[in-house]
Design an enzyme around this catalytic site. Structure first.
Site, PDB file in Angstrom:
ATOM      1  CE1 TYR A  43      12.628  58.246  83.339  1.00 47.36           C
ATOM      2  CE2 TYR A  43      13.474  59.299  81.365  1.00 47.36           C
ATOM      3  CZ  TYR A  43      12.407  58.898  82.140  1.00 47.36           C
ATOM      4  OH  TYR A  43      11.119  59.144  81.724  1.00 47.36           O
ATOM      5  CB  VAL A  66       5.920  56.681  74.328  1.00 51.95           C
ATOM      6  CG1 VAL A  66       5.150  57.649  75.201  1.00 51.95           C
ATOM      7  CG2 VAL A  66       7.395  56.687  74.651  1.00 51.95           C
TER       8      VAL A  66
HETATM    9  N1  GLU Z   1      11.660  57.708  77.834  1.00 47.99           N
HETATM   10  C1  GLU Z   1      10.379  58.349  77.672  1.00 47.99           C
HETATM   11  C2  GLU Z   1      10.422  59.771  78.206  1.00 47.99           C
HETATM   12  O1  GLU Z   1      11.033  60.026  79.190  1.00 47.99           O
HETATM   13  C3  GLU Z   1       9.359  57.533  78.381  1.00 47.99           C
HETATM   14  C4  GLU Z   1       8.012  57.993  78.056  1.00 47.99           C
HETATM   15  C5  GLU Z   1       6.941  56.988  78.296  1.00 47.99           C
HETATM   16  O2  GLU Z   1       6.998  55.831  77.854  1.00 47.99           O
HETATM   17  O3  GLU Z   1       6.002  57.399  78.973  1.00 47.99           O
HETATM   18  O4  GLU Z   1       9.873  60.671  77.645  1.00 47.99           O
END
Ligand code: GLU
Length: 304
Positions: free
Chosen positions: A188, A258
């Site tokens: 992930y 994000v």
């Molecule tokens: N890797 C980020 C998280 O899991 C992704 C968040 C996003 O871009 O929404 O918080």
């Protein structure tokens, strides 16, 4: 329609507004980017590229990667997948733990973190090397080797993984998580830490504007009806708890991250990616949203 002229106008107008937001800092390494960067790329269905600003500069795609992982599992699992994850907007922050608890471990949709973790878990069951498979799938969609994992960002997120780890344990407690938690989180964080430019992202999203057929991979990636469903999910759930507002202002299916990127499609016309790191309080790029709003106004089309 002269897309190049239109995006240049949009670029100038958005810059003149001097919109301000905040670069994401909950993943510390993300906050080290230059906040003033801003790029727009459009790719039409003949493969022509139109770009302005920092449209060739790679950035952290973060949650935009969830569209690719969903595409990879969608047709493999068919209806079975929808007993593990729903298709409703969440109306809650993307990393909400409370919602997962009261909905008994079935995430609202595949784009909030809990839902994306279920998808990554399904990919981990399916592939011996899921991260490598995701990389080569996105490269195939873009028609070139363009995706890199930024290990510094990946490690930075891993060190601040408490919420995502908690979500994974909740899913496991509700028997909606099959694999080892650390293994799935590694995949992930790797796909969230992938870097691509606006132009390569727009190329990779092209199949969603083209009924599932990729002109770059030169094959049908998914059927027309599955492409339609992914677009429906992006339209209703692609912008965290600002999805309604985005549909209202822009009216295109898309997904934000994000890192400040947004990739979207105008079905049967083009795919588009916009990037600028400063975010509003919902986690969406202030300049990217404004740029897409002006773009659909100027082109006077959207889905509606
Ligand atoms: N890797 C980020 C998280 O899991 C992704 C968040 C996003 O871009 O929404 O918080």
């Amino acid at each position: 329609m002269d897309y190049q002229q239109v995006i240049e106008e949009v670029y100038e107008e958005v810059n003149a507004l001097q919109l301000k937001g905040k670069v994401a800092s909950y993943i510390p390494e993300l906050s080290s980017v230059d906040p003033n960067q801003f790029g727009i790329a459009i790719v039409d269905l003949a493969g022509n590229v139109y770009g302005v600003g920092d449209y060739q500069k790679p950035f952290s795609i973060q949650s935009i990667s969830k569209v690719f992982t969903l595409t990879m599992v969608f047709h493999k699992f068919k209806t079975k997948l929808w007993s593990r994850v729903n298709v409703e907007p969440s109306g809650n922050p993307f990393n909400s733990i409370a919602q997962l608890e009261y909905e008994k471990g079935i995430p609202r949709n595949p784009f909030i973190n809990a839902g994306a973790l279920v998808i990554t878990d399904a990919l981990t069951t399916k592939y011996a090397q899921p991260t490598t498979e995701i990389l080569s799938f996105i490269n195939e969609l873009s028609g070139k080797t363009c995706v890199e994992i930024n290990e510094v960002i990946k490690n930075s997120e891993m060190k601040h993984a408490d919420r995502n780890t908690a979500l994974a344990y909740f899913l496991k407690a509700y028997k909606n998580f099959d694999n080892d938690i650390a293994e799935v989180l590694d995949v992930y964080f790797a796909h969230c830490a992938m870097e691509m430019s606006c132009v390569d992202l727009a190329r990779a999203f092209s199949f969603l504007a083209n009924d599932g057929y990729s002109i770059f991979a030169q094959r049908e990636i998914i059927s027309e009806s599955y492409a339609r469903r992914i677009n429906a999910l992006m339209l209703t759930c692609g912008f965290y708890d600002e999805s309604g507002e985005f549909a209202f202002r822009v009216g295109l299916p898309g997904k934000s991250g994000v890192g400040g990127g947004i990739a979207a499609v105008m079905p049967h016309k083009f795919s588009v990616a916009v990037w600028s790191p400063e975010l509003n309080e919902k986690g969406n790029s202030v300049k990217a949203i404004k740029a897409l709003e002006l773009l659909t106004d100027k082109l006077s089309f959207s889905l509606f």
